[in-house]
Scaffold this motif. Structure first.
Motif, PDB file in Angstrom:
ATOM      1  N   MET A   1       0.841  -1.199   0.000  1.00  0.00           N
ATOM      2  CA  MET A   1       0.000   0.000   0.000  1.00  0.00           C
ATOM      3  C   MET A   1       0.878   1.253   0.000  1.00  0.00           C
ATOM      4  SD  MET A   1      -3.224  -0.736  -0.024  1.00  0.00           S
ATOM      5  CE  MET A   1      -3.983   0.734   0.648  1.00  0.00           C
ATOM      6  N   PRO A   2       0.567   2.233  -0.856  1.00  0.00           N
ATOM      7  CA  PRO A   2       1.358   3.463  -0.858  1.00  0.00           C
ATOM      8  C   PRO A   2       1.157   4.241   0.432  1.00  0.00           C
ATOM      9  CG  PRO A   2      -0.574   3.716  -2.249  1.00  0.00           C
ATOM     10  CD  PRO A   2      -0.518   2.269  -1.855  1.00  0.00           C
ATOM     11  N   SER A   3       2.211   4.940   0.851  1.00  0.00           N
ATOM     12  CA  SER A   3       2.122   5.742   2.064  1.00  0.00           C
ATOM     13  C   SER A   3       1.369   7.033   1.768  1.00  0.00           C
ATOM     14  CB  SER A   3       3.523   6.084   2.562  1.00  0.00           C
ATOM     15  OG  SER A   3       4.175   6.951   1.651  1.00  0.00           O
ATOM     16  N   PRO A   4       0.767   7.667   2.795  1.00  0.00           N
ATOM     17  CA  PRO A   4       0.105   8.962   2.578  1.00  0.00           C
ATOM     18  C   PRO A   4       1.048   9.989   1.969  1.00  0.00           C
ATOM     19  CG  PRO A   4      -0.510   8.075   4.708  1.00  0.00           C
ATOM     20  CD  PRO A   4       0.576   7.183   4.178  1.00  0.00           C
ATOM     21  N   TYR A   5       2.323   9.947   2.401  1.00  0.00           N
ATOM     22  CA  TYR A   5       3.301  10.875   1.846  1.00  0.00           C
ATOM     23  C   TYR A   5       3.438  10.677   0.342  1.00  0.00           C
ATOM     24  CZ  TYR A   5       7.863  12.908   0.782  1.00  0.00           C
ATOM     25  OH  TYR A   5       8.883  13.626   0.214  1.00  0.00           O
ATOM     26  N   GLY A   6       3.593   9.417  -0.073  1.00  0.00           N
ATOM     27  CA  GLY A   6       3.733   9.132  -1.498  1.00  0.00           C
ATOM     28  C   GLY A   6       2.505   9.527  -2.290  1.00  0.00           C
ATOM     29  N   VAL A   7       1.341   9.324  -1.683  1.00  0.00           N
ATOM     30  CA  VAL A   7       0.087   9.680  -2.359  1.00  0.00           C
ATOM     31  C   VAL A   7       0.021  11.180  -2.607  1.00  0.00           C
ATOM     32  CG1 VAL A   7      -2.417   9.811  -2.078  1.00  0.00           C
ATOM     33  CG2 VAL A   7      -1.218   7.693  -1.521  1.00  0.00           C
ATOM     34  N   PHE A   8       0.373  11.972  -1.596  1.00  0.00           N
ATOM     35  CA  PHE A   8       0.298  13.426  -1.754  1.00  0.00           C
ATOM     36  C   PHE A   8       1.362  13.939  -2.726  1.00  0.00           C
ATOM     37  CE2 PHE A   8      -2.368  13.356   2.039  1.00  0.00           C
ATOM     38  CZ  PHE A   8      -3.281  14.359   1.748  1.00  0.00           C
ATOM     39  N   VAL A   9       2.553  13.363  -2.689  1.00  0.00           N
ATOM     40  CA  VAL A   9       3.597  13.778  -3.628  1.00  0.00           C
ATOM     41  C   VAL A   9       3.165  13.472  -5.056  1.00  0.00           C
ATOM     42  CG1 VAL A   9       5.946  13.312  -4.419  1.00  0.00           C
ATOM     43  CG2 VAL A   9       5.499  13.623  -1.989  1.00  0.00           C
ATOM     44  N   ALA A  10       2.637  12.258  -5.270  1.00  0.00           N
ATOM     45  CA  ALA A  10       2.157  11.890  -6.609  1.00  0.00           C
ATOM     46  C   ALA A  10       1.002  12.787  -7.031  1.00  0.00           C
ATOM     47  CB  ALA A  10       1.728  10.425  -6.617  1.00  0.00           C
ATOM     48  N   ALA A  11       0.099  13.082  -6.095  1.00  0.00           N
ATOM     49  CA  ALA A  11      -1.029  13.959  -6.406  1.00  0.00           C
ATOM     50  C   ALA A  11      -0.546  15.353  -6.780  1.00  0.00           C
ATOM     51  CB  ALA A  11      -1.985  14.030  -5.217  1.00  0.00           C
ATOM     52  N   GLY A  12       0.501  15.819  -6.107  1.00  0.00           N
ATOM     53  CA  GLY A  12       1.060  17.127  -6.427  1.00  0.00           C
ATOM     54  C   GLY A  12       1.618  17.170  -7.831  1.00  0.00           C
ATOM     55  N   CYS A  13       2.362  16.126  -8.203  1.00  0.00           N
ATOM     56  CA  CYS A  13       2.938  16.075  -9.557  1.00  0.00           C
ATOM     57  C   CYS A  13       1.850  16.023 -10.617  1.00  0.00           C
ATOM     58  CB  CYS A  13       3.845  14.849  -9.675  1.00  0.00           C
ATOM     59  SG  CYS A  13       5.355  14.925  -8.693  1.00  0.00           S
ATOM     60  N   ILE A  14       0.849  15.179 -10.397  1.00  0.00           N
ATOM     61  CA  ILE A  14      -0.240  15.037 -11.372  1.00  0.00           C
ATOM     62  C   ILE A  14      -1.027  16.334 -11.496  1.00  0.00           C
ATOM     63  CG2 ILE A  14      -2.414  13.856 -11.838  1.00  0.00           C
ATOM     64  CD1 ILE A  14      -1.145  11.363 -10.514  1.00  0.00           C
ATOM     65  N   THR A  15      -1.311  16.985 -10.361  1.00  0.00           N
ATOM     66  CA  THR A  15      -2.050  18.249 -10.391  1.00  0.00           C
ATOM     67  C   THR A  15      -1.285  19.314 -11.160  1.00  0.00           C
ATOM     68  OG1 THR A  15      -3.072  17.749  -8.251  1.00  0.00           O
ATOM     69  CG2 THR A  15      -3.115  20.051  -8.976  1.00  0.00           C
ATOM     70  N   ALA A  16       0.029  19.374 -10.950  1.00  0.00           N
ATOM     71  CA  ALA A  16       0.853  20.352 -11.659  1.00  0.00           C
ATOM     72  C   ALA A  16       0.796  20.124 -13.165  1.00  0.00           C
ATOM     73  CB  ALA A  16       2.295  20.280 -11.156  1.00  0.00           C
ATOM     74  N   VAL A  17       0.914  18.861 -13.576  1.00  0.00           N
ATOM     75  CA  VAL A  17       0.879  18.548 -15.008  1.00  0.00           C
ATOM     76  C   VAL A  17      -0.498  18.839 -15.595  1.00  0.00           C
ATOM     77  CG1 VAL A  17       1.035  16.683 -16.704  1.00  0.00           C
ATOM     78  CG2 VAL A  17       2.747  16.865 -14.891  1.00  0.00           C
ATOM     79  N   LEU A  18      -1.554  18.494 -14.869  1.00  0.00           N
ATOM     80  CA  LEU A  18      -2.906  18.761 -15.366  1.00  0.00           C
ATOM     81  C   LEU A  18      -3.169  20.257 -15.494  1.00  0.00           C
ATOM     82  CD1 LEU A  18      -5.029  16.077 -13.474  1.00  0.00           C
ATOM     83  CD2 LEU A  18      -4.318  16.082 -15.880  1.00  0.00           C
ATOM     84  N   TRP A  19      -2.613  21.060 -14.562  1.00  0.00           N
ATOM     85  CA  TRP A  19      -2.767  22.506 -14.710  1.00  0.00           C
ATOM     86  C   TRP A  19      -2.032  22.989 -15.951  1.00  0.00           C
ATOM     87  CZ3 TRP A  19       0.342  26.727 -15.229  1.00  0.00           C
ATOM     88  CH2 TRP A  19      -0.332  27.967 -15.231  1.00  0.00           C
ATOM     89  N   LEU A  20      -0.833  22.467 -16.180  1.00  0.00           N
ATOM     90  CA  LEU A  20      -0.100  22.843 -17.390  1.00  0.00           C
ATOM     91  C   LEU A  20      -0.895  22.476 -18.645  1.00  0.00           C
ATOM     92  CD1 LEU A  20       3.527  21.763 -16.396  1.00  0.00           C
ATOM     93  CD2 LEU A  20       2.758  24.104 -16.846  1.00  0.00           C
TER      94      LEU A  20
END
Length: 231
Positions: A1-20
């Motif tokens: 299971m991914p850690s909460p930290y990993g989930v938020f980091v991945a979510a941050g990267c995906i959100t940044a790319v989707l905004w771009l």
């Protein structure tokens, strides 16, 4: 299971790319060109950030290796400095732009919004993990996340003026660096992760923040010279 930290980091990267992606037409890219260019740029910058963050940690924390407390490869996952990662990502982005024949200043203005958005979400992951914490009762990770969100909003306002040709290209990027330097300068004394004040009452991180502020101010000044207008 991914850690909460990993989930938020991945979510941050995906959100940044989707905004771009929402800015694809403003960047002058087709759908296919966007995904090819942006994902390539992101991975190149991640590599540059990793190298830069680890290199600066080794420079600042060399005594841990000298005393045998850390081993470079065996403990590679321990110890990264964000300022080194930021510099590494910027240098990697500049090299990528030169290689692809793209305008670094143009792309940097858009990344100046996307990066603090992703960083803010990642800092929430830091809070969930308990790393990069502050002296009680200060949740420094959440303070920084809020500050980064405000920086992203400010950089977006500056980007709108760049797009309207009211400000030269690069203005949003330099503004992001300036504001982030101020944010770290203010928050660093509240952090509780071993940052002794060594130089004129400042920690190494605060010294780096001051250097970032100085560079950003110089960049803002140079970008506003008549010869750079509309560049």
């Amino acid at each position: 299971m991914p850690s909460p930290y990993g989930v938020f980091v991945a979510a941050g990267c995906i959100t940044a790319v989707l905004w771009l992606k929402t800015q694809r037409e403003a960047l002058g890219l087709s759908e296919n060109a966007f995904w090819a260019a942006v994902w390539a740029a992101v991975w190149v910058m991640v590599l540059g950030a990793t190298i830069g963050a680890k290199a600066l940690f080794v420079v600042l924390g060399w005594e841990h290796y000298a005393r045998g407390e850390l081993r470079f490869w065996a403990d590679f996952g321990v110890g990264f400095v964000f300022f080194g990662g930021l510099l590494g990502a910027i240098l990697a982005g500049w090299v990528f732009a030169r290689w692809r024949g793209l305008s670094f200043a143009r792309g940097a203005d858009y990344f100046a919004v996307a990066v603090p958005v992703g960083h803010a979400i990642g800092r929430i992951g830091c809070f969930m993990r308990g790393c990069c914490g502050g002296h009680p009762p200060h949740p420094v990770q959440l303070y920084e996340a809020a500050g980064l969100a405000l920086i992203a909003w400010t950089a977006r306002a500056a980007l709108a003026r760049v797009e309207a040709m009211e400000l030269p290209r690069g203005s949003a990027f330099w503004l992001y660096l300036f504001l982030y330097g101020l944010l770290r300068l203010a928050l660093d004394p509240l952090r509780a992760d071993g940052r002794p004040e060594r130089y004129l009452g400042l920690s190494a991180q605060q010294g780096l923040a001051l250097a970032l502020i100085a560079v950003a101010l110089a960049g803002l000044r140079l970008s506003r010279r008549p010869s750079h207008a509309g560049a």
